[in-house]
Design an enzyme around this catalytic site. Structure first.
Site, PDB file in Angstrom:
ATOM      1  N   ARG A 147       0.850  -1.181   0.000  1.00 37.04           N
ATOM      2  CA  ARG A 147       0.000   0.000   0.000  1.00 37.04           C
ATOM      3  C   ARG A 147       0.888   1.234   0.000  1.00 37.04           C
ATOM      4  O   ARG A 147       1.899   1.279   0.701  1.00 37.04           O
ATOM      5  CB  ARG A 147      -0.931   0.020   1.223  1.00 37.04           C
ATOM      6  N   GLU A 200      -2.860   7.837  -4.801  1.00 36.01           N
ATOM      7  CA  GLU A 200      -3.123   7.364  -6.170  1.00 36.01           C
ATOM      8  C   GLU A 200      -4.345   8.061  -6.773  1.00 36.01           C
ATOM      9  O   GLU A 200      -5.327   8.277  -6.062  1.00 36.01           O
ATOM     10  CB  GLU A 200      -3.357   5.848  -6.161  1.00 36.01           C
ATOM     11  N   HIS A 238       0.191   0.615 -10.418  1.00 35.91           N
ATOM     12  CA  HIS A 238      -0.589  -0.366  -9.643  1.00 35.91           C
ATOM     13  C   HIS A 238      -0.974  -1.569 -10.515  1.00 35.91           C
ATOM     14  O   HIS A 238      -2.155  -1.878 -10.699  1.00 35.91           O
ATOM     15  CB  HIS A 238      -1.835   0.292  -9.055  1.00 35.91           C
TER      16      HIS A 238
END
Length: 322
Positions: free
Chosen positions: A240, A269, A287
């Site tokens: 994360r 993000e 990602h």
């Protein structure tokens, strides 16, 4: 009896939609970006099931917008986007998608390790801008992995899968579970060494993060932690974004305090800290850890099976404890 209604917040494979439609009325968002929060709340009014992603913040206000909601199925292994306490207080079951993305994410982590230590992305950028003048003995030297130590922070499913691949590259494995923040549990292979976080940081040549986002792991890696790492070490994060303080990492990379880094996740993000964007010694991926056709389909399918199980009165397949 009317079929239950399910809201899906992102486009998912048509085969999964078809599975849901066999038993439910499906309202699927078809926009290219995340469903706006106001739209999410408005369309939840008559829904009994919700399939969502990490980009959807499922808080008390969202849950209150769906008074008939029985399940929130997150298409991810993480669930820090969901207020578990608010869901529990409303008797809403929360599920995630563990296991099905483990191998894909572990493979991708090794892709990042190789890209950083062998300067693959940096070399491609150089070639594309026409700056390559030919082979030279001392050109763009990277770092060998054989004989080095891989430090795994968080020995859950994905951490163990990444560690299991280390032998193919001749690396020895050290790990720390961070006890309170550990994800999953499982066997430790012979030869893997358990260390405290400080000792792992000071002794590892590659440090790879595989922890959930909790208050204990937010900014786990800050300036103080990075200063413990070797000058020739590499930092890899596929867990994360907020686990790593991006400003501190950019400072360390700019000052040469570590050799390089590779990131697949970010604090805010899709925004990436601007100080990272201009650095050559960091690999930045959008990602993609679980981004294979097979894995993303399996994730959506598992979420759908959780929804169908709960709405039919059965127990969920992969409930989140909370």
């Amino acid at each position: 009896m009317a079929r239950p209604a399910v809201l899906v917040t992102r486009r998912i494979p048509s085969s999964v939609v078809a599975r849901l439609e066999e038993q439910c009325r499906v309202d699927a968002w078809d926009g290219p970006d995340a469903m706006p929060a106001a739209e999410l709340r408005a369309r939840l009014a008559g829904a009994q099931g919700l399939m969502c992603l990490l980009t959807d913040r499922i808080d008390a206000s969202v849950l209150d917008a769906g008074p008939g909601l029985r399940i929130v199925a997150n298409i991810a292994v993480g669930f820090d986007n969901i207020d578990l306490a608010a869901a529990r207080s409303r008797s809403v079951i929360v599920t995630n998608t563990p296991d099905v993305l483990t191998e894909a994410t572990a493979d991708f982590t090794w892709g990042l390790i190789l890209a950083a230590t062998r300067r693959i992305a940096e070399g491609e950028r150089l070639l594309r801008r026409g700056a390559w003048s030919g082979w030279a003995l001392d050109f763009m030297l990277g770092s060998d992995l054989r004989g080095k130590q891989l430090g795994i922070v968080g020995l859950g499913r994905i951490g163990r899968a990444v560690a299991a691949r280390a032998g193919a590259f001749g690396m020895r494995v050290a790990f720390t579970t961070l006890e309170a923040g550990a994800e999953g549990a499982g066997p430790v292979e012979p030869g893997w060494t358990a260390l405290g976080l400080d000792e792992l940081l000071t002794s590892s040549d590659v440090v790879s993060f595989h922890v959930p986002l909790t208050p204990a792991t937010r900014h786990l890696i800050d300036r103080r932690a990075i200063l413990r790492m070797k000058r020739r070490a590499y930092l890899v994060n596929t867990s994360r974004g907020p686990v790593v303080d991006e400003a501190a990492l950019a400072w360390a990379l700019r000052e040469g305090l570590i050799a390089g880094a590779a990131l697949d996740v970010y604090e805010q993000e899709p925004r990436v800290h601007p100080d990272l964007l201009g650095l050559e010694n960091v690999v930045l991926a959008p990602h993609l850890g679980s981004a294979t056709v097979e894995t993303r389909t399996a994730m959506a399918d598992l979420a759908a099976r959780n929804v169908l199980a709960v709405l039919s009165g059965s127990a969920p397949l992969t409930p989140v404890a909370g």
